[in-house]
Design a protein around this motif. Structure first.
Motif, mmCIF file in Angstrom:
data_model
loop_
_atom_site.group_PDB
_atom_site.id
_atom_site.type_symbol
_atom_site.label_atom_id
_atom_site.label_comp_id
_atom_site.label_asym_id
_atom_site.label_seq_id
_atom_site.Cartn_x
_atom_site.Cartn_y
_atom_site.Cartn_z
ATOM 1 N N TRP A 267 -5.162 2.046 -2.171
ATOM 2 C CA TRP A 267 -6.034 3.210 -2.298
ATOM 3 C C TRP A 267 -5.801 3.906 -3.640
ATOM 4 C CZ3 TRP A 267 -6.089 8.355 -3.230
ATOM 5 C CH2 TRP A 267 -7.258 9.050 -2.883
ATOM 6 N N LYS A 268 -4.531 4.071 -3.981
ATOM 7 C CA LYS A 268 -4.211 4.772 -5.228
ATOM 8 C C LYS A 268 -4.736 4.002 -6.448
ATOM 9 C CE LYS A 268 -0.265 6.908 -5.964
ATOM 10 N NZ LYS A 268 1.191 7.209 -5.943
ATOM 11 N N ALA A 269 -4.676 2.677 -6.351
ATOM 12 C CA ALA A 269 -5.157 1.857 -7.467
ATOM 13 C C ALA A 269 -6.668 2.008 -7.654
ATOM 14 C CB ALA A 269 -4.806 0.392 -7.221
ATOM 15 N N LYS A 270 -7.370 2.363 -6.592
ATOM 16 C CA LYS A 270 -8.828 2.504 -6.678
ATOM 17 C C LYS A 270 -9.273 3.953 -6.877
ATOM 18 C CE LYS A 270 -11.427 -0.888 -5.707
ATOM 19 N NZ LYS A 270 -12.501 -0.230 -6.318
ATOM 20 N N SER A 271 -8.321 4.847 -6.858
ATOM 21 C CA SER A 271 -8.676 6.251 -6.994
ATOM 22 C C SER A 271 -8.956 6.598 -8.459
ATOM 23 C CB SER A 271 -7.538 7.119 -6.471
ATOM 24 O OG SER A 271 -7.744 8.454 -6.868
ATOM 25 N N ILE A 272 -9.944 7.451 -8.691
ATOM 26 C CA ILE A 272 -10.277 7.789 -10.085
ATOM 27 C C ILE A 272 -9.844 9.201 -10.461
ATOM 28 C CG2 ILE A 272 -12.219 6.186 -10.234
ATOM 29 C CD1 ILE A 272 -14.074 8.675 -9.830
ATOM 30 N N ILE A 273 -9.035 9.839 -9.626
ATOM 31 C CA ILE A 273 -8.726 11.245 -9.923
ATOM 32 C C ILE A 273 -7.349 11.484 -10.549
ATOM 33 C CG2 ILE A 273 -10.275 12.221 -8.187
ATOM 34 C CD1 ILE A 273 -7.803 12.605 -6.425
#
Ligand code: BTX
Length: 319
Positions: A267-273
């Motif tokens: 999830w973190k790898a796909k997060s843009i924030i």
């Protein structure tokens, strides 16, 4: 109908297939084969019919296909029913009205919404046959507080489906959006019926912009899958909905069985924030902050301009 779905499956092979052969294989009459082919053509499937050779599927319809969706739900291990509609105010409203009719999980899909809604009663532009407007009704046996976690699993399912199908770099904008190239291609909204702290039903509405549309051009931060794809690449909605259902079911299953830890790195790898300055608006409060991490419970950990650490449960975030 069932025979329409079977015929679609047979037409998808690369060879021409005769009406008689389809009738024999399916144990139905040639008349019903012919009726189904006619119905599929009416739905927008391009089917060529050559005398003495038979029929062949040339191209799927220019929009998401009802029959293809029905096939997916029929084979689904999660969803037991699909309600496919041409136009509604909001698929969320229809889903809520249908809660008493079906005990199990089901989906409501509409080709158009006249009052599609986002979070906090904002509008969701839902022009006819330009996007996927779907409400998933699920009945997980979880406490109300797990809904934050539910959203994390769902966001990953949607984002991965876009990447896998279209090879586009989509990212998750916590808490409820999917972006491509800094523009919103999808928003989702999870509403709940609960008794005390127990969840009775989850109604998760997902809006994905698939095709370009004037209604989207007027929104400065909106985009569609078609707009982001390279010129000349084909957009196969059949493949997309198939991938989407596969991922939704997979991540829903993970949600039921595992804590957020199971997908946290992904999830973190796909997060843009992360690594950006964000404007965070919570009820009555707005401040600039940098996101540091997301904890086990799905709370965002941020540091504001005064160096204060804060935990955010749900908020609006501007990049
Ligand atoms: P949201 O409140 O995060 O996003 C709404 C905001 O996004 C709007 O205020 C507008 O600025 C912008 N916006 C509106 N329409 C679009 C669009 N089509 N694409 C990109 N940006 C847009 C996100 O809410 C949750 C949206 C859920 C929509 C689904 S569709 C199926 C189901 N039925 C229903 O009524 N809602 C859900």
């Amino acid at each position: 109908s069932k025979s329409k779905q079977d015929i679609l499956r047979l037409l998808k092979s690369d060879e021409y297939i005769s009406g008689q052969s389809m009738a024999n294989q399916l144990g139905i009459s040639r008349t019903s084969v012919w009726k189904s082919i006619k119905a599929l053509k009416a739905e927008g499937y391009q089917i060529t019919s050559v005398p003495n050779k038979g029929h062949r599927l040339i191209a799927p319809p220019g929009y998401i296909n009802q029959t293809a969706l029905e096939v997916l739900v029929e084979h689904s291990e999660v969803f037991g029913h699909i309600e496919y509609l041409q136009t509604v105010d909001s698929t969320q409203n229809i889903a809520f009205k249908m809660l008493d009719i079906y005990d199990s999980a089901f989906v409501v899909v509409s080709e158009e919404q006249t009052k599609g809604r986002g979070r906090f009663n904002r509008d969701w532009a839902s022009p006819k046959q330009r996007g996927l407007y779907i409400s998933l009704v699920l009945r997980p046996d979880v406490p109300l507080t797990d809904i934050i976690r539910f959203n994390l699993f769902i966001s990953l399912a949607i984002s991965r489906s876009i990447d896998e199908t279209f090879n586009l770099p989509s990212g998750i904008k916590w808490p409820n959006d999917i972006y491509i190239n800094n523009k919103k291609v999808c928003g989702f909204l999870t509403e709940v019926v609960s008794e005390g702290n127990a969840v009775n039903a989850v109604v998760c509405g997902i809006g994905i912009n698939i095709f370009k549309d004037a209604a989207l051009s007027s929104l400065p931060k909106a985009t569609s899958i078609e707009a982001e794809m390279a010129e000349g690449e084909s957009l196969d909605t059949d493949v997309f909905i198939k991938t989407l259902f596969k991922n939704l079911e997979h991540y829903y299953d993970l949600f039921l069985k595992h804590s957020f830890t199971a997908i946290r790195d992904e999830w973190k790898a796909k997060s843009i924030i992360f690594d950006k300055y964000l404007k965070i608006s919570e009820t009555g409060d707005s401040y600039m902050a940098r996101a540091l991490d997301i904890n086990e419970d799905g709370f965002l950990e941020v540091v504001d301009e005064n160096g204060r650490l804060r935990k955010v449960i749900s908020a609006d975030i501007e990049l």
